[in-house]
Scaffold this motif. Structure first.
Motif, PDB file in Angstrom:
ATOM      1  N   MET A  59     -13.407  11.504 -11.478  1.00 16.73           N
ATOM      2  CA  MET A  59     -12.334  10.627 -11.058  1.00 16.73           C
ATOM      3  C   MET A  59     -11.124  11.459 -10.611  1.00 16.73           C
ATOM      4  N   PRO A  60     -10.155  10.827  -9.936  1.00 17.99           N
ATOM      5  CA  PRO A  60      -8.970  11.585  -9.477  1.00 17.99           C
ATOM      6  C   PRO A  60      -8.335  12.366 -10.611  1.00 17.99           C
ATOM      7  N   SER A  61      -8.021  13.620 -10.328  1.00 12.48           N
ATOM      8  CA  SER A  61      -7.544  14.515 -11.387  1.00 12.48           C
ATOM      9  C   SER A  61      -6.053  14.382 -11.661  1.00 12.48           C
ATOM     10  N   ASN A  62      -5.304  13.794 -10.749  1.00 15.73           N
ATOM     11  CA  ASN A  62      -3.867  13.661 -10.976  1.00 15.73           C
ATOM     12  C   ASN A  62      -3.356  12.398 -10.306  1.00 15.73           C
ATOM     13  N   LEU A  63      -2.117  12.048 -10.634  1.00 15.19           N
ATOM     14  CA  LEU A  63      -1.511  10.829 -10.095  1.00 15.19           C
ATOM     15  C   LEU A  63      -1.256  10.919  -8.613  1.00 15.19           C
ATOM     16  N   MET A  69      -4.852   7.611  -2.559  1.00 19.23           N
ATOM     17  CA  MET A  69      -5.965   6.676  -2.411  1.00 19.23           C
ATOM     18  C   MET A  69      -5.476   5.234  -2.412  1.00 19.23           C
ATOM     19  N   ALA A  70      -4.488   4.946  -3.265  1.00 18.20           N
ATOM     20  CA  ALA A  70      -3.972   3.579  -3.357  1.00 18.20           C
ATOM     21  C   ALA A  70      -3.272   3.165  -2.064  1.00 18.20           C
ATOM     22  N   VAL A  71      -2.528   4.077  -1.462  1.00 20.84           N
ATOM     23  CA  VAL A  71      -1.849   3.758  -0.199  1.00 20.84           C
ATOM     24  C   VAL A  71      -2.867   3.431   0.883  1.00 20.84           C
ATOM     25  N   VAL A  72      -3.917   4.247   0.975  1.00 23.54           N
ATOM     26  CA  VAL A  72      -4.964   3.974   1.964  1.00 23.54           C
ATOM     27  C   VAL A  72      -5.637   2.638   1.662  1.00 23.54           C
ATOM     28  N   GLY A  73      -5.857   2.343   0.379  1.00 22.78           N
ATOM     29  CA  GLY A  73      -6.468   1.076   0.024  1.00 22.78           C
ATOM     30  C   GLY A  73      -5.631  -0.118   0.447  1.00 22.78           C
ATOM     31  N   PHE A  74      -4.308   0.018   0.319  1.00 22.54           N
ATOM     32  CA  PHE A  74      -3.440  -1.093   0.730  1.00 22.54           C
ATOM     33  C   PHE A  74      -3.546  -1.337   2.230  1.00 22.54           C
ATOM     34  N   PHE A  75      -3.432  -0.263   3.015  1.00 20.97           N
ATOM     35  CA  PHE A  75      -3.439  -0.429   4.469  1.00 20.97           C
ATOM     36  C   PHE A  75      -4.838  -0.716   4.999  1.00 20.97           C
ATOM     37  N   LYS A 172      -4.339  12.545   6.947  1.00 30.35           N
ATOM     38  CA  LYS A 172      -3.317  13.522   6.598  1.00 30.35           C
ATOM     39  C   LYS A 172      -3.361  13.914   5.126  1.00 30.35           C
ATOM     40  N   PHE A 173      -3.654  12.961   4.239  1.00 26.31           N
ATOM     41  CA  PHE A 173      -3.505  13.223   2.809  1.00 26.31           C
ATOM     42  C   PHE A 173      -4.799  13.155   1.999  1.00 26.31           C
ATOM     43  N   CYS A 174      -5.868  12.562   2.541  1.00 24.91           N
ATOM     44  CA  CYS A 174      -7.063  12.313   1.724  1.00 24.91           C
ATOM     45  C   CYS A 174      -8.320  12.950   2.290  1.00 24.91           C
ATOM     46  N   GLY A 175      -8.163  13.997   3.070  1.00 30.97           N
ATOM     47  CA  GLY A 175      -9.320  14.574   3.740  1.00 30.97           C
ATOM     48  C   GLY A 175     -10.368  15.138   2.802  1.00 30.97           C
ATOM     49  N   ARG A 180     -16.825   8.437  -2.926  1.00 29.16           N
ATOM     50  CA  ARG A 180     -17.224   7.443  -3.931  1.00 29.16           C
ATOM     51  C   ARG A 180     -16.032   6.979  -4.758  1.00 29.16           C
ATOM     52  N   THR A 181     -15.254   7.931  -5.259  1.00 26.06           N
ATOM     53  CA  THR A 181     -14.082   7.544  -6.034  1.00 26.06           C
ATOM     54  C   THR A 181     -13.010   6.943  -5.119  1.00 26.06           C
ATOM     55  N   THR A 182     -12.894   7.482  -3.896  1.00 28.77           N
ATOM     56  CA  THR A 182     -11.939   6.903  -2.953  1.00 28.77           C
ATOM     57  C   THR A 182     -12.287   5.449  -2.659  1.00 28.77           C
ATOM     58  N   GLY A 183     -13.580   5.183  -2.461  1.00 24.56           N
ATOM     59  CA  GLY A 183     -14.000   3.807  -2.200  1.00 24.56           C
ATOM     60  C   GLY A 183     -13.704   2.887  -3.365  1.00 24.56           C
ATOM     61  N   PHE A 184     -13.948   3.349  -4.589  1.00 26.13           N
ATOM     62  CA  PHE A 184     -13.664   2.521  -5.760  1.00 26.13           C
ATOM     63  C   PHE A 184     -12.177   2.202  -5.858  1.00 26.13           C
ATOM     64  N   VAL A 185     -11.318   3.219  -5.690  1.00 22.74           N
ATOM     65  CA  VAL A 185      -9.872   2.998  -5.795  1.00 22.74           C
ATOM     66  C   VAL A 185      -9.402   2.069  -4.680  1.00 22.74           C
ATOM     67  N   GLN A 186      -9.898   2.285  -3.461  1.00 20.05           N
ATOM     68  CA  GLN A 186      -9.484   1.430  -2.346  1.00 20.05           C
ATOM     69  C   GLN A 186      -9.877  -0.018  -2.584  1.00 20.05           C
ATOM     70  N   MET A 187     -11.108  -0.251  -3.037  1.00 18.39           N
ATOM     71  CA  MET A 187     -11.548  -1.626  -3.286  1.00 18.39           C
ATOM     72  C   MET A 187     -10.746  -2.269  -4.415  1.00 18.39           C
ATOM     73  N   THR A 188     -10.414  -1.483  -5.434  1.00 17.00           N
ATOM     74  CA  THR A 188      -9.633  -2.024  -6.548  1.00 17.00           C
ATOM     75  C   THR A 188      -8.235  -2.431  -6.082  1.00 17.00           C
ATOM     76  N   ILE A 189      -7.592  -1.562  -5.313  1.00 20.12           N
ATOM     77  CA  ILE A 189      -6.261  -1.897  -4.790  1.00 20.12           C
ATOM     78  C   ILE A 189      -6.345  -3.103  -3.876  1.00 20.12           C
ATOM     79  N   GLY A 190      -7.355  -3.132  -3.010  1.00 17.28           N
ATOM     80  CA  GLY A 190      -7.514  -4.285  -2.125  1.00 17.28           C
ATOM     81  C   GLY A 190      -7.705  -5.570  -2.898  1.00 17.28           C
ATOM     82  N   ALA A 191      -8.499  -5.530  -3.977  1.00 13.79           N
ATOM     83  CA  ALA A 191      -8.726  -6.726  -4.782  1.00 13.79           C
ATOM     84  C   ALA A 191      -7.446  -7.186  -5.465  1.00 13.79           C
ATOM     85  N   VAL A 192      -6.674  -6.247  -6.006  1.00 11.95           N
ATOM     86  CA  VAL A 192      -5.426  -6.613  -6.690  1.00 11.95           C
ATOM     87  C   VAL A 192      -4.435  -7.239  -5.716  1.00 11.95           C
TER      88      VAL A 192
END
Length: 315
Positions: A59-63, A69-75, A172-175, A180-192
């Motif tokens: 999973m993501p190692s830091n905030l 990932m959360a910003v990308v999930g929102f947009f 720019k930031f998530c290359g 897999r973890t990026t997809g999970f975080v994006q879907m979670t943010i999108g759902a919220v």
């Protein structure tokens, strides 16, 4: 056989991505758009979480990583698909939605210059002009149809902004992040985000028909997960560039599906617009020819003009 399977991945990706417009158009017949999109992301997020845990993905190692990932999930997820399906609910046909959102590669190509320092060539500018002209042709007959339809197109433009901003931010930031973890975080943010939007603006009443359930499952599994995994496989197979070059096929493929399944038959003028927009996206995504390196003539060695010295005789 392996090369044939690899070469078919981009077309499978295009078909899966295009089918998302059809699945969304069907889903909003039985639930409001934000409610339906929340269910899609929630299901996809749970599946991605299970997949990540099964494969022991870190999973993501830091905030900071989590925040990116959360910003990308929102947009990329919430704003894009929330705006897309809200626009459809307001009367924007699936084919036209795909056409507008399909301009993303052209807009990204233009904005990548000032934002990411990438070179923007003349093909990108011509592609943008053709794409916008195609949209004008398609939407020409919609002028004056009322504020409801205009509001729907505003939602669709918000979806275009969402996928464009998400693509640029991720580039720019998530290359280097794991998909897999990026997809999970994006879907979670999108759902919220979609849950909040549905809670405050919709009744959240759902007609649980088999058709609705099938559309949500299709969107979650085949679009949110299947297309993402195909993209991951294509990157590993070296096929990712073909996705960009074939992105111009999404609007016409979607329109064919919409005509067959939803009865959305475009007018001759709209068909011309689809052709122009597709040509613009294709032109903008063609790789610029590499400049041939100038041939440098090797200098001819000058003859040695030093007089030869005769060897001294040995006594």
């Amino acid at each position: 056989m392996a090369s044939m399977q690899a070469s078919s991945l981009p077309m499978i990706f295009i078909v899966l991505w295009s089918s998302g417009y059809i699945g969304g158009a069907i889903g909003i017949l039985y639930a409001e758009p934000f409610t339906m999109t929340f269910l899609r992301f929630a299901l996809a997020g749970l599946i991605m979480l299970g997949f990540a845990l099964a494969t022991r993905t870190p999973m993501p190692s830091n905030l900071s990583q989590l925040g990116h990932m959360a910003v990308v999930g929102f947009f990329m997820q919430a704003l894009q698909f929330g705006g897309l399906y809200a626009g459809m609910k307001a009367g924007v046909p699936a084919g036209q939605s795909a056409l507008i959102v399909g301009l993303m590669p052209v807009v990204v190509g233009l904005l990548a210059g000032p934002l990411l320092g990438e070179r923007v060539g003349w093909r990108q500018w011509i592609g943008l002009a053709l794409g916008l002209l195609g949209v004008v042709f398609v939407l020409y007959e919609k002028v004056g149809v009322g504020m409801a339809a205009l509001g729907g197109y505003a939602y669709t433009l918000a979806a275009l902004f969402g996928i464009t901003a998400g693509t640029l931010y991720q580039k720019k930031f998530c290359g280097g992040f794991d998909l897999r973890t990026t997809g999970f975080v994006q879907m979670t943010i999108g759902a919220v985000v979609m849950l909040g939007a549905a809670w405050f603006t919709e009744s959240m009443v759902i007609d649980w028909t088999p058709t609705f359930i099938a559309s949500v499952v299709w969107l979650a599994v085949m679009n949110s997960i299947g297309a993402l995994m195909l993209l991951y496989l294509m990157i590993r197979c070296g096929e990712a560039t073909k996705v960009a070059s074939l992105f111009f096929l999404i609007p016409p493929v979607t329109q064919i599906m919409a005509s067959a399944m939803l009865g959305e038959i475009p007018t001759p003028l709209a068909m011309v617009g689809f052709g122009l927009a597709s040509l613009g996206v294709w032109l903008a995504n063609r790789p610029m020819p590499k400049a041939a390196a100038p041939k440098v003539a090797m200098p001819t060695p000058e003859p040695d003009m030093t007089p030869a010295v005769a060897p001294r005789p040995v006594a």
